[in-house]
Each structure stands twice: as structure tokens, then as C-alpha cells.
Design a protein around this motif. Structure first.
Motif, short mmCIF file in Angstrom:
data_model
loop_
_atom_site.label_atom_id
_atom_site.label_comp_id
_atom_site.label_asym_id
_atom_site.label_seq_id
_atom_site.Cartn_x
_atom_site.Cartn_y
_atom_site.Cartn_z
N PHE A 123 -7.96 2.77 -2.93
CA PHE A 123 -7.81 1.49 -1.90
C PHE A 123 -9.12 1.42 -0.92
O PHE A 123 -10.01 2.06 -1.01
CB PHE A 123 -7.00 1.75 -0.93
N THR B 234 0.82 -1.41 0.07
CA THR B 234 -0.03 0.09 0.05
C THR B 234 0.96 1.12 -0.08
O THR B 234 0.59 2.41 -0.92
CB THR B 234 -0.88 -0.01 1.10
N HIS C 289 -0.59 5.10 7.19
CA HIS C 289 0.65 4.71 6.28
C HIS C 289 1.30 6.03 5.72
O HIS C 289 2.66 5.81 5.58
CB HIS C 289 -0.09 4.25 4.94
#
Length: 119
Positions: free
Chosen positions: A42, A20, A52
Motif C-alpha cells: 500500500f 484496504t 485499519h
């Protein structure tokens, strides 16, 4: 190589280990983007994308700005350049190994030379 450089590389490679985060970096290569824009492809929430982004920011791979209510993320090249430099040293070692293997393979494919003993 000093401890600080090793710690930086650890953060960089740990951040890059997640698909990711690699996809986020690939998107940011096109230009800066907000959390909402980064979350679109996503199947995860904006808070998950924000986590993230924090990992990427801690590793020095991105930076975050402020534009009114928007906090766009942008890719930063220095950490990637350091990781690339580190990897390049190992690539040189592997290239030399492959050249030696190519030479050996050529010798084996040529077969025995006249005068070689065949025991």
C-alpha cells in the motif's frame, strides 16, 4: 436477532466496507503478518495501516499477538462466520425469487397455450 448481534454485524460490515481492510484480510488469509509486512503493498504509512488494523480488531475480524517487538495480526473467523450466516438467510430468499422468475420466464417463452383467450 438481538441488539448485540446487530451491533456486531454493524462493526463487521463497516470494517469490510473499506477496500484496504478487505485487502488486509485477504493477505492475512495466507498467514499472520506484522504491520510492516501488511503496509508493503500500500501507498500508506505504517500508522495508517495500524488504524485499519484497529478497526478490524474492534470488529473481531483479526487479533493481534505479541512476539518480542513484533505484534503480528492474524485473521479470526467467528465474525466472518456470523456475517456469512446473516447473508445466507437473505440468499435463500433471493434464490426462491429467482426460481419463481425462472418459472415465469419459461411460461412467457413458451407462448400462449391452446385454448387461452387472446384479448
Amino acid at each position: 436477532m438481538g441488539y448485540a448481534v446487530t451491533a456486531d454485524l454493524d462493526l463487521t460490515f463497516a470494517a469490510l466496507a473499506d477496500p484496504t481492510r478487505r485487502a488486509i484480510l485477504a493477505r492475512l488469509m495466507e498467514g499472520e503478518a506484522s504491520v510492516a509486512e501488511l503496509a508493503e503493498p500500500f501507498a500508506m504509512s505504517q500508522p495508517a495501516i495500524s488504524k485499519h488494523l484497529k478497526v478490524l480488531e474492534r470488529a473481531g475480524l483479526i487479533s493481534r499477538g505479541r512476539d518480542a517487538q513484533r505484534r503480528p495480526a492474524r485473521i479470526e473467523g467467528e465474525a466472518l462466520a456470523e456475517a456469512t450466516g446473516w447473508l445466507e438467510r437473505y440468499r435463500a430468499v433471493w434464490d426462491a425469487n429467482f426460481k419463481r422468475l425462472d418459472g415465469l420466464l419459461s411460461q412467457l417463452q413458451a407462448g400462449p397455450r391452446p385454448g387461452d383467450s387472446q384479448n
